[in-house]
Design a protein around this motif. Sequence first.
Motif, short mmCIF file in Angstrom:
data_model
loop_
_atom_site.label_atom_id
_atom_site.label_comp_id
_atom_site.label_asym_id
_atom_site.label_seq_id
_atom_site.Cartn_x
_atom_site.Cartn_y
_atom_site.Cartn_z
N UNK A 106 -62.85 58.15 0.89
CA UNK A 106 -63.49 59.41 0.48
C UNK A 106 -62.73 60.06 -0.67
N UNK A 107 -61.39 59.98 -0.62
CA UNK A 107 -60.59 60.53 -1.72
C UNK A 107 -60.89 59.77 -3.02
N UNK A 108 -60.98 58.46 -2.94
CA UNK A 108 -61.31 57.65 -4.12
C UNK A 108 -62.70 58.03 -4.65
N UNK A 109 -63.64 58.19 -3.74
CA UNK A 109 -65.01 58.52 -4.15
C UNK A 109 -65.05 59.89 -4.83
N UNK A 110 -64.29 60.85 -4.31
CA UNK A 110 -64.26 62.17 -4.93
C UNK A 110 -63.58 62.14 -6.29
N UNK A 111 -62.58 61.27 -6.43
CA UNK A 111 -61.82 61.19 -7.68
C UNK A 111 -62.56 60.43 -8.76
N UNK A 112 -63.10 59.25 -8.39
CA UNK A 112 -63.66 58.35 -9.40
C UNK A 112 -65.18 58.32 -9.45
N UNK A 113 -65.87 58.74 -8.41
CA UNK A 113 -67.34 58.66 -8.35
C UNK A 113 -67.82 57.22 -8.55
N UNK A 114 -67.14 56.28 -7.89
CA UNK A 114 -67.40 54.86 -8.06
C UNK A 114 -67.66 54.24 -6.69
N UNK A 115 -68.90 53.81 -6.43
CA UNK A 115 -69.26 53.28 -5.12
C UNK A 115 -68.55 51.97 -4.81
N UNK A 116 -68.50 51.05 -5.76
CA UNK A 116 -67.84 49.78 -5.53
C UNK A 116 -66.35 49.98 -5.28
N UNK A 117 -65.72 50.82 -6.06
CA UNK A 117 -64.31 51.13 -5.86
C UNK A 117 -64.06 51.77 -4.50
N UNK A 118 -64.96 52.61 -4.07
CA UNK A 118 -64.84 53.25 -2.76
C UNK A 118 -64.85 52.21 -1.65
N UNK A 119 -65.75 51.26 -1.74
CA UNK A 119 -65.83 50.21 -0.72
C UNK A 119 -64.58 49.34 -0.76
N UNK A 120 -64.11 48.99 -1.96
CA UNK A 120 -62.91 48.15 -2.09
C UNK A 120 -61.69 48.87 -1.53
N UNK A 121 -61.52 50.14 -1.85
CA UNK A 121 -60.37 50.90 -1.33
C UNK A 121 -60.44 50.99 0.19
#
Length: 106
Positions: free
Chosen positions: A75-90
């Motif tokens: 969730x922190x990654x999603x809030x920071x980057x707005x990147x769905x694929x990155x969110x799943x990978x993290x």
Amino acid sequence: MLLGMAGLAGISMLTRSFFFISRADWRLPAWVERGLKYAPLAALAAVVAPDILLVQGQWQPHWQDPRWPAAVLAMAWAAWRRDMLGTIVVGMGVLTFCRVVLGWPL
């Protein structure tokens, strides 16, 4: 059985191709287009949230559950980057790290 499968396939093809068969141009209202922007996030939350919050249908939070840090960091990654694929990978990376390196059970 084959007749039923053929009927269901035909109905599915007809309903899905309705917009292509029609000669008129279809335009969705602006409010529908805005709402559809949130559909992937809502679907992902609906699938993932019960798995994070419940253990066999019961609310049993535990600090060594690897799903919690994975969800928080995703969730922190999603809030920071707005990147769905990155969110799943993290999220999957943190989950795998907690399970493999730290040995936390699910």
